[in-house]
Design a protein around this motif. Structure first.
Motif, PDB file in Angstrom:
ATOM      1  N   PRO A 170     -18.102   2.192  -1.880  1.00  0.00           N
ATOM      2  CA  PRO A 170     -17.492   1.165  -0.960  1.00  0.00           C
ATOM      3  C   PRO A 170     -17.188  -0.062  -1.985  1.00  0.00           C
ATOM      4  CG  PRO A 170     -19.884   1.546  -0.454  1.00  0.00           C
ATOM      5  CD  PRO A 170     -19.422   2.578  -1.525  1.00  0.00           C
ATOM      6  N   PHE A 171     -17.736  -0.131  -3.332  1.00  0.00           N
ATOM      7  CA  PHE A 171     -16.953  -1.270  -4.113  1.00  0.00           C
ATOM      8  C   PHE A 171     -15.556  -0.761  -4.515  1.00  0.00           C
ATOM      9  CE2 PHE A 171     -16.393  -2.577  -8.491  1.00  0.00           C
ATOM     10  CZ  PHE A 171     -16.230  -3.829  -8.523  1.00  0.00           C
ATOM     11  N   LEU A 172     -15.634   0.391  -4.943  1.00  0.00           N
ATOM     12  CA  LEU A 172     -14.265   0.815  -5.508  1.00  0.00           C
ATOM     13  C   LEU A 172     -13.038   0.872  -4.462  1.00  0.00           C
ATOM     14  CD1 LEU A 172     -15.114   3.678  -7.914  1.00  0.00           C
ATOM     15  CD2 LEU A 172     -14.129   1.533  -8.417  1.00  0.00           C
ATOM     16  N   LEU A 173     -13.529   1.293  -3.354  1.00  0.00           N
ATOM     17  CA  LEU A 173     -12.844   1.161  -1.963  1.00  0.00           C
ATOM     18  C   LEU A 173     -12.170  -0.295  -1.685  1.00  0.00           C
ATOM     19  CD1 LEU A 173     -14.047   3.724   0.429  1.00  0.00           C
ATOM     20  CD2 LEU A 173     -11.977   4.006  -1.193  1.00  0.00           C
ATOM     21  N   ALA A 174     -13.090  -1.021  -1.793  1.00  0.00           N
ATOM     22  CA  ALA A 174     -12.716  -2.693  -1.712  1.00  0.00           C
ATOM     23  C   ALA A 174     -11.794  -3.054  -2.611  1.00  0.00           C
ATOM     24  CB  ALA A 174     -14.018  -3.365  -1.644  1.00  0.00           C
ATOM     25  N   LEU A 175     -12.239  -2.579  -3.901  1.00  0.00           N
ATOM     26  CA  LEU A 175     -11.353  -3.091  -5.288  1.00  0.00           C
ATOM     27  C   LEU A 175     -10.040  -2.622  -5.023  1.00  0.00           C
ATOM     28  CD1 LEU A 175     -11.442  -4.546  -7.891  1.00  0.00           C
ATOM     29  CD2 LEU A 175     -12.028  -2.413  -8.840  1.00  0.00           C
ATOM     30  N   ALA A 176     -10.009  -1.218  -4.563  1.00  0.00           N
ATOM     31  CA  ALA A 176      -8.635  -0.696  -4.382  1.00  0.00           C
ATOM     32  C   ALA A 176      -7.537  -1.305  -3.159  1.00  0.00           C
ATOM     33  CB  ALA A 176      -8.591   0.855  -4.134  1.00  0.00           C
ATOM     34  N   ALA A 177      -8.519  -1.821  -2.308  1.00  0.00           N
ATOM     35  CA  ALA A 177      -7.766  -2.287  -1.047  1.00  0.00           C
ATOM     36  C   ALA A 177      -7.198  -3.977  -1.667  1.00  0.00           C
ATOM     37  CB  ALA A 177      -8.870  -2.676  -0.018  1.00  0.00           C
ATOM     38  N   ILE A 178      -7.976  -4.635  -2.213  1.00  0.00           N
ATOM     39  CA  ILE A 178      -7.680  -5.693  -2.863  1.00  0.00           C
ATOM     40  C   ILE A 178      -6.256  -5.727  -3.823  1.00  0.00           C
ATOM     41  CG2 ILE A 178      -8.255  -7.690  -4.604  1.00  0.00           C
ATOM     42  CD1 ILE A 178     -10.773  -7.614  -3.075  1.00  0.00           C
ATOM     43  N   VAL A 179      -6.357  -4.657  -4.763  1.00  0.00           N
ATOM     44  CA  VAL A 179      -5.159  -4.470  -5.518  1.00  0.00           C
ATOM     45  C   VAL A 179      -3.903  -4.085  -4.797  1.00  0.00           C
ATOM     46  CG1 VAL A 179      -4.514  -2.693  -7.321  1.00  0.00           C
ATOM     47  CG2 VAL A 179      -6.611  -3.694  -7.613  1.00  0.00           C
TER      48      VAL A 179
END
Length: 67
Positions: free
Chosen positions: A13-22
């Motif tokens: 979930p952290f990486l998915l949120a980070l990818a969405a922010i980018v």
């Protein structure tokens, strides 16, 4: 893939949120990052408001109180 990511110290979930922010940041930069000179040439500044002098003088300054 989750096990490989977990070994690096991140959860999915952290990486998915980070990818969405980018992705959102990239879309924002693409939307406002262009330099269009036509918009600048068509810009008409708003005239400044002028305060006309009045016929009466301003009220006197009240005296300062001594403390």
């Amino acid at each position: 893939m989750g096990a490989v990511i977990s070994q690096l110290g991140f959860n999915q979930p952290f990486l998915l949120a980070l990818a969405a922010i980018v992705v959102l940041l990239a879309l924002t930069v693409a939307a406002v990052g262009h330099d269009n000179n036509e918009i600048v040439r068509d810009y008409v500044p708003i005239p400044q408001i002028r305060i006309l002098p009045t016929s009466t003088s301003p009220p006197p300054v009240p005296p300062r109180k001594n403390m």
